[in-house]
Design a protein around this motif. Structure first.
Motif, short mmCIF file in Angstrom:
data_model
loop_
_atom_site.label_atom_id
_atom_site.label_comp_id
_atom_site.label_asym_id
_atom_site.label_seq_id
_atom_site.Cartn_x
_atom_site.Cartn_y
_atom_site.Cartn_z
N ARG A 56 -2.90 60.64 -9.87
CA ARG A 56 -3.22 61.45 -8.69
C ARG A 56 -2.39 61.01 -7.49
O ARG A 56 -1.92 61.85 -6.71
N SER A 57 -2.18 59.70 -7.34
CA SER A 57 -1.34 59.21 -6.24
C SER A 57 0.10 59.69 -6.39
O SER A 57 0.76 60.02 -5.40
N PHE A 58 0.60 59.73 -7.62
CA PHE A 58 1.94 60.25 -7.89
C PHE A 58 2.05 61.68 -7.37
O PHE A 58 3.01 62.04 -6.65
N HIS A 59 1.08 62.52 -7.71
CA HIS A 59 1.12 63.92 -7.29
C HIS A 59 0.93 64.06 -5.78
O HIS A 59 1.49 64.97 -5.15
N HIS A 60 0.16 63.16 -5.17
CA HIS A 60 -0.01 63.20 -3.72
C HIS A 60 1.30 62.89 -3.01
O HIS A 60 1.63 63.50 -1.99
N LEU A 61 2.05 61.93 -3.54
CA LEU A 61 3.37 61.63 -2.98
C LEU A 61 4.27 62.86 -3.06
O LEU A 61 4.97 63.20 -2.10
N GLU A 62 4.26 63.52 -4.20
CA GLU A 62 5.06 64.74 -4.36
C GLU A 62 4.62 65.81 -3.38
O GLU A 62 5.45 66.49 -2.75
N GLN A 63 3.32 66.00 -3.24
CA GLN A 63 2.80 67.05 -2.37
C GLN A 63 3.16 66.79 -0.92
O GLN A 63 3.55 67.71 -0.18
N MET A 64 3.03 65.54 -0.48
CA MET A 64 3.38 65.20 0.90
C MET A 64 4.86 65.46 1.16
O MET A 64 5.23 65.98 2.22
N ALA A 65 5.70 65.11 0.20
CA ALA A 65 7.14 65.34 0.36
C ALA A 65 7.43 66.84 0.45
O ALA A 65 8.25 67.27 1.27
N GLU A 66 6.74 67.64 -0.36
CA GLU A 66 6.95 69.08 -0.33
C GLU A 66 6.51 69.68 1.01
O GLU A 66 7.07 70.69 1.45
N MET A 67 5.53 69.05 1.66
CA MET A 67 5.06 69.54 2.96
C MET A 67 5.95 69.08 4.11
O MET A 67 5.72 69.42 5.25
N GLY A 68 6.95 68.25 3.79
CA GLY A 68 7.91 67.84 4.80
C GLY A 68 7.65 66.50 5.44
O GLY A 68 8.32 66.14 6.42
N PHE A 69 6.71 65.72 4.90
CA PHE A 69 6.41 64.40 5.46
C PHE A 69 7.27 63.34 4.79
O PHE A 69 7.71 63.49 3.65
N GLU A 70 7.50 62.25 5.52
CA GLU A 70 8.26 61.13 4.98
C GLU A 70 7.32 60.25 4.16
O GLU A 70 6.36 59.69 4.67
N VAL A 71 7.61 60.15 2.87
CA VAL A 71 6.82 59.32 1.95
C VAL A 71 7.78 58.67 0.95
O VAL A 71 8.90 59.16 0.75
N PRO A 72 7.36 57.59 0.31
CA PRO A 72 8.20 57.02 -0.75
C PRO A 72 8.34 58.02 -1.90
O PRO A 72 7.43 58.81 -2.16
N ARG A 73 9.46 57.96 -2.59
CA ARG A 73 9.68 58.86 -3.72
C ARG A 73 8.92 58.37 -4.95
O ARG A 73 9.08 57.24 -5.38
N ALA A 74 8.08 59.23 -5.50
CA ALA A 74 7.33 58.87 -6.71
C ALA A 74 8.29 58.75 -7.89
O ALA A 74 9.16 59.59 -8.08
N VAL A 75 8.12 57.69 -8.69
CA VAL A 75 9.01 57.44 -9.82
C VAL A 75 8.28 57.56 -11.15
O VAL A 75 8.70 58.29 -12.04
N LEU A 76 7.17 56.84 -11.31
CA LEU A 76 6.48 56.83 -12.60
C LEU A 76 5.00 56.50 -12.42
O LEU A 76 4.66 55.59 -11.67
N ALA A 77 4.16 57.25 -13.10
CA ALA A 77 2.74 56.91 -13.20
C ALA A 77 2.36 56.92 -14.67
O ALA A 77 2.75 57.84 -15.41
N CYS A 78 1.62 55.92 -15.09
CA CYS A 78 1.21 55.81 -16.49
C CYS A 78 -0.30 55.60 -16.56
O CYS A 78 -0.87 54.88 -15.73
N GLU A 79 -0.93 56.22 -17.56
CA GLU A 79 -2.36 56.04 -17.76
C GLU A 79 -2.65 56.00 -19.26
O GLU A 79 -1.97 56.65 -20.05
N ARG A 80 -3.67 55.22 -19.61
CA ARG A 80 -4.06 55.10 -21.02
C ARG A 80 -5.53 55.44 -21.15
O ARG A 80 -6.36 54.95 -20.39
N ARG A 81 -5.83 56.28 -22.12
CA ARG A 81 -7.22 56.68 -22.39
C ARG A 81 -7.71 56.03 -23.68
O ARG A 81 -6.97 55.90 -24.65
N GLN A 82 -9.00 55.69 -23.64
CA GLN A 82 -9.69 55.24 -24.84
C GLN A 82 -11.05 55.93 -24.87
O GLN A 82 -11.83 55.81 -23.92
N GLY A 83 -11.29 56.69 -25.92
CA GLY A 83 -12.55 57.42 -26.01
C GLY A 83 -12.69 58.46 -24.92
O GLY A 83 -13.81 58.80 -24.52
#
Length: 242
Positions: free
Chosen positions: A84-111
């Protein structure tokens, strides 16, 4: 543009190609990325500047969020905090704000539950915003509010200054639906508490706002309740026999 990959048991969201995404993921998991600087390393969070392919990244592992039972339950219906933080970074950048560039987010599910996750984004060279930057930071915060969003945790320390630009860091976007004017005022009040000098940069309308006065009262009440809870916990610990 972000792309999703699956490398069992991990789900990746990345701005890199598949090969580089998997290489970075494996390096993080194996502890193979060089830590250039560690900002926080405790039970709650790992936050460190790391090097990958001669580029400086910020690695964040939300250990507490990954481990809380109720947070894991919520991940049955949504992604991890890292994705979700990765997508928030992308969204902020698309809105024209200065944010760090998102590179990679990883998640692991169990059950069906998220049990582990981490986020990498470009490390931004800049200085922490201070009282002298309050007018510029306030303008950036107002611009976000005008678009209908909160940034959460709007402390002065969660903004960087690079040249003449204000960079948002350590944030999660939130769109308030219930009493948005009050919620924006509460976020503004929290910012003012972190930087009292910023009160001098309020507009006359902001300074006299009934919403801001109500927000201040609610925040005072909230801090008071927290202090009482802390006091009760401390007293309980003292009474508990060892």
């Amino acid at each position: 543009m972000a792309t999703s990959y699956h490398e069992a048991p991990w789900h990746l969201v990345s701005s890199l190609d598949r090969a580089d995404s998997i290489e970075l993921m494996e390096a993080v998991l194996a502890g193979g990325v060089e830590r250039e600087q560690v900002f926080r390393d405790n039970w709650r969070t790992l936050s460190a500047q790391v090097c990958f392919q001669n580029q400086s990244l910020l690695l964040k592992v939300p250990r507490a969020r990954n481990g809380r039972r109720w947070e894991r339950l919520l991940t049955l219906f949504r992604g991890s905090d890292s994705v979700r933080s990765f997508h928030h970074l992308e969204q902020m950048a698309e809105m024209g704000f200065e944010v760090p560039r998102a590179v990679l987010a990883c998640e692991r599910r169990q059950g069906g539950f998220i049990t582990d996750s981490f986020l990498c984004y470009r490390f931004v060279e800049g200085r922490r915003a201070g009282p002298q930057d309050a007018p510029a930071v306030l303008d950036a915060l107002r611009s976000l509010h005008q678009l209908g969003y909160l940034r959460t945790d709007a402390q002065i320390a969660n903004f960087l200054i690079t040249g003449d630009s204000v960079v948002f860091i350590d944030f999660r976007l939130k769109k308030p639906w219930f009493l948005p004017a009050l919620q924006k005022a509460r976020e503004l009040d929290r910012f003012l508490r972190s930087c009292p000098d910023a009160r001098n940069s309020l507009t006359e309308k902001e300074a006299s706002s009934k919403w801001l006065r109500l927000a201040r009262w609610l925040e005072d009440l909230s801090f008071g309740i927290r202090r009482l809870k802390r006091r009760f916990r401390d007293q309980r610990k003292k009474r508990t026999p060892r």
